[in-house]
Design an enzyme around this catalytic site. Structure first.
Site, PDB file in Angstrom:
ATOM      1  N   GLY A  57       0.820  -1.222   0.000  1.00 53.32           N
ATOM      2  CA  GLY A  57       0.000   0.000   0.000  1.00 53.32           C
ATOM      3  C   GLY A  57       0.836   1.246   0.000  1.00 53.32           C
ATOM      4  O   GLY A  57       1.941   1.273   0.535  1.00 53.32           O
ATOM      5  N   PHE A  61       1.254   9.706   3.043  1.00 56.60           N
ATOM      6  CA  PHE A  61       2.293   9.893   4.055  1.00 56.60           C
ATOM      7  C   PHE A  61       3.139   8.665   4.322  1.00 56.60           C
ATOM      8  O   PHE A  61       4.201   8.768   4.925  1.00 56.60           O
ATOM      9  CB  PHE A  61       1.668  10.368   5.379  1.00 56.60           C
ATOM     10  N   VAL A  64       3.477   0.961   2.780  1.00 61.41           N
ATOM     11  CA  VAL A  64       3.210  -0.188   3.653  1.00 61.41           C
ATOM     12  C   VAL A  64       3.680  -1.465   2.963  1.00 61.41           C
ATOM     13  O   VAL A  64       3.452  -1.646   1.760  1.00 61.41           O
ATOM     14  CB  VAL A  64       1.694  -0.287   3.974  1.00 61.41           C
ATOM     15  N   LYS A  79       4.211  -0.124   8.256  1.00 62.34           N
ATOM     16  CA  LYS A  79       4.033   1.173   7.586  1.00 62.34           C
ATOM     17  C   LYS A  79       5.249   2.031   7.871  1.00 62.34           C
ATOM     18  O   LYS A  79       5.615   2.232   9.026  1.00 62.34           O
ATOM     19  CB  LYS A  79       2.760   1.847   8.118  1.00 62.34           C
ATOM     20  N   ASP A 176     -10.364  11.211   9.142  1.00 62.83           N
ATOM     21  CA  ASP A 176     -10.010  10.855   7.762  1.00 62.83           C
ATOM     22  C   ASP A 176     -10.613   9.506   7.382  1.00 62.83           C
ATOM     23  O   ASP A 176      -9.954   8.653   6.789  1.00 62.83           O
ATOM     24  CB  ASP A 176      -8.484  10.851   7.586  1.00 62.83           C
TER      25      ASP A 176
HETATM   26  N1  LIG Z   1      -2.338  -3.298   8.621  1.00 65.46           N
HETATM   27  C1  LIG Z   1      -2.471  -3.266   7.301  1.00 65.46           C
HETATM   28  N2  LIG Z   1      -2.692  -4.409   6.615  1.00 65.46           N
HETATM   29  C2  LIG Z   1      -2.835  -4.397   5.269  1.00 65.46           C
HETATM   30  N3  LIG Z   1      -2.785  -3.279   4.505  1.00 65.46           N
HETATM   31  C3  LIG Z   1      -2.566  -2.110   5.117  1.00 65.46           C
HETATM   32  C4  LIG Z   1      -2.398  -2.031   6.539  1.00 65.46           C
HETATM   33  N4  LIG Z   1      -2.212  -0.735   6.870  1.00 65.46           N
HETATM   34  C5  LIG Z   1      -2.266  -0.034   5.718  1.00 65.46           C
HETATM   35  N5  LIG Z   1      -2.474  -0.853   4.653  1.00 65.46           N
HETATM   36  C6  LIG Z   1      -2.579  -0.459   3.236  1.00 65.46           C
HETATM   37  O1  LIG Z   1      -1.716   0.635   2.961  1.00 65.46           O
HETATM   38  C7  LIG Z   1      -2.457   1.760   2.481  1.00 65.46           C
HETATM   39  C8  LIG Z   1      -1.810   3.046   2.994  1.00 65.46           C
HETATM   40  O2  LIG Z   1      -1.830   3.056   4.412  1.00 65.46           O
HETATM   41  P1  LIG Z   1      -2.291   4.344   5.252  1.00 65.46           P
HETATM   42  O3  LIG Z   1      -3.672   4.747   4.804  1.00 65.46           O
HETATM   43  O4  LIG Z   1      -2.146   4.064   6.697  1.00 65.46           O
HETATM   44  O5  LIG Z   1      -1.198   5.402   4.751  1.00 65.46           O
HETATM   45  P2  LIG Z   1      -1.295   6.995   4.678  1.00 65.46           P
HETATM   46  O6  LIG Z   1      -0.099   7.504   3.957  1.00 65.46           O
HETATM   47  O7  LIG Z   1      -1.502   7.518   6.056  1.00 65.46           O
HETATM   48  O8  LIG Z   1      -2.604   7.143   3.771  1.00 65.46           O
HETATM   49  P3  LIG Z   1      -3.507   8.399   3.393  1.00 65.46           P
HETATM   50  O9  LIG Z   1      -3.100   8.777   2.005  1.00 65.46           O
HETATM   51  O10 LIG Z   1      -4.899   7.795   3.443  1.00 65.46           O
HETATM   52  O11 LIG Z   1      -3.316   9.448   4.411  1.00 65.46           O
HETATM   53  C9  LIG Z   1      -3.891   1.527   2.965  1.00 65.46           C
HETATM   54  O12 LIG Z   1      -4.857   2.133   2.140  1.00 65.46           O
HETATM   55  C10 LIG Z   1      -3.996  -0.002   2.923  1.00 65.46           C
HETATM   56  O13 LIG Z   1      -4.348  -0.401   1.621  1.00 65.46           O
END
Ligand SMILES: Nc1ncnc2c1ncn2[C@@H]1O[C@H](COP(=O)(O)OP(=O)(O)OP(=O)(O)O)[C@@H](O)[C@H]1O
Length: 437
Positions: A57, A61, A64, A79, A176
């Site tokens: 993912g 920010f 993952v 992450k 969010d």
């Molecule tokens: N525990 C997990 N298990 C499986 N996939 C995960 C997990 N945590 C996050 N992901 C995947 O990774 C992606 C990005 O994670 P996350 O949303 O926490 O990042 P972010 O950079 O904070 O995102 P945003 O752009 O929404 O602010 C998620 O949409 C999901 O698909």
């Protein structure tokens, strides 16, 4: 490649004695991917405990990956928040996520198993080790052509509301919520993730100077799920912003498209008003931003559409109770919006008679920790990150990870096992749906 080499390559390929060019190319690509993965997830000493497997993912920010905890062979999600201390915004986001998740143990909230940091080029890189989930509600909605059954929609909604109830009870809003931040397993189990925007509301509202500013407020929550009080730059907003997002998510499960798919602020306001009609004078008077007020007044003749028209899906009858819940979640005025307790007890949810386990309450410590985050300067945030997050250097060879860490890791581990046992029992009793992946 010389002509002769290329001929012999082709001959070998055609004779079936050598993998096709495609296979060779895929191998090269796999090798490159693996190298990139190891560069992205360079764990220093923590590499003795975690081994990255593949990218799963990317967010605005963080990136993952799926990884293996080598001591137990358990799969986890890690992450990475790169240069987390480089700017106050990034440092605050990271600290918020850590401080919400580190003491929380709830079936419907992603569980944080470990955190560590490594020195990065532009400030520290922070790694959050979480339970691995199989996908997100976004995939569930868009990967299947079939409509989602009412019972499945209600089950996802029920789990989302249970997770929210837990944090709202401590006055914390997620801010969010969207389908890609709701992680889902193939047994339909849902957990809320991504707490980087989470914030503690004082007396139910956030009203610091920072939030009055147009620039700041426009960066809270993703546009199609952004509540009017954020979109219209109202002086105060609280946990009700999450209830609005819940309504948008419910509608998206029914429609299989975003309810209010704006791509910029003025477009979003236009879409909202075209469905919900002009806001009341009371609401208009609370809008401090002159530009936004003028834009809204421009739509003085916007009329409210009936929910059964807004939620029209060919060949699908949306139940009266679902329409009623929608109308109470997606209310322009936050004062008219249903709260978490009313939502979880709404007939659309209760009619399905889901199993209700005894809920523990969100630890008070989380509330205290979250309150502190908002007061800190950039320097203070960086120091707090260093204090809250262990260095990857602390993973020394051969020693037991859980014996070394601060006590919360040990408690978290113990609680996690208890939760896992409860979950297994729970899902043995009740797995009413087909596998969704
Ligand atoms: N525990 C997990 N298990 C499986 N996939 C995960 C997990 N945590 C996050 N992901 C995947 O990774 C992606 C990005 O994670 P996350 O949303 O926490 O990042 P972010 O950079 O904070 O995102 P945003 O752009 O929404 O602010 C998620 O949409 C999901 O698909």
């Amino acid at each position: 490649m010389t002509k002769k080499m290329s001929e012999s390559f082709n001959n070998l390929e055609n004779s079936g004695k050598m993998p096709s060019k495609q296979l060779g190319f895929n191998r090269v690509l796999d090798g490159l991917k693996k190298r990139q993965l190891l560069l992205d997830f360079h764990f220093d000493k923590a590499a003795e405990v975690y081994e990255p497997i593949r990218n799963i993912g990317v967010g605005a920010f963080g990136i993952v990956c799926e990884a293996v905890e080598t001591t137990s062979n358990n799969k986890v999600a890690i992450k990475k928040i790169s240069h987390a201390s480089a700017t106050p915004t990034l440092a605050r986001r990271t600290l918020r996520e850590i401080r919400v998740l580190r003491y929380i143990k709830h079936e419907n909230i992603v569980s944080l198993r470990d955190i560590f940091r490594t020195p990065g080029a532009l400030g520290i890189d922070v790694y959050l080790v979480m339970d691995l989930m199989e996908g997100s509600l976004h995939q569930v909605i868009y990967n299947e052509n079939q409509p989602l059954e009412d019972e499945l929609i209600a089950y996802f909604l029920y789990q989302l509301l249970r997770g929210l109830k837990y944090i709202h009870s401590a006055g914390i809003a997620h801010r969010d919520l969207k389908p890609s931040n709701l992680l889902v397993n193939s047994d339909c189990r849902l957990r809320i993730a991504d707490f980087g925007m989470a914030k503690l509301a004082s007396k139910g509202h956030f009203d610091e100077a920072e939030e009055h500013c147009f620039y700041m407020t426009q960066h809270v929550s993703t546009l199609p799920y952004r509540a009017p009080e954020l979109l219209f730059v109202m002086p105060e907003h609280g946990t009700a912003v999450d209830m609005w997002a819940v309504g948008c998510i419910l509608a998206e499960m029914l429609l299989k498209r975003e309810l209010f798919p704006g791509r910029n602020v003025s477009g979003q306001i236009k879409i909202l008003l075209n469905s919900l009609g002009k806001p009341s004078d009371k609401l208009l008077n609370q809008i401090r931003c002159e530009k936004t007020r003028r834009l809204i007044e421009h739509f003085h003749d916007a009329c409210r559409r009936e929910w059964e028209h807004v939620l029209f899906v060919p060949d699908r009858v949306v139940s009266e109770s679902c329409l009623d819940l929608m109308s109470q979640l997606v209310a322009l005025d936050a004062d008219d919006r249903i709260d978490i307790h009313q939502a979880i007890n709404h007939p659309f949810i209760t009619s399905f008679d889901f199993y209700v386990p005894l809920e523990s309450s969100c630890p008070f410590k989380v509330k205290m920790d979250m309150a502190d985050v908002e007061k800190l300067s950039h320097q203070g945030l960086t120091e707090a990150l260093i204090q809250d997050v262990r260095s990857a250097e602390s993973y020394t060879s051969g020693s037991n990870l859980l014996q070394r860490g601060p006590s919360w890791y040990q408690n978290a581990f113990k609680l996690d096992q208890d939760a896992a046992m409860r979950d297994i029992d729970f899902h043995r009793q009740r797995t009413p749906f087909r596998s969704i992946y």
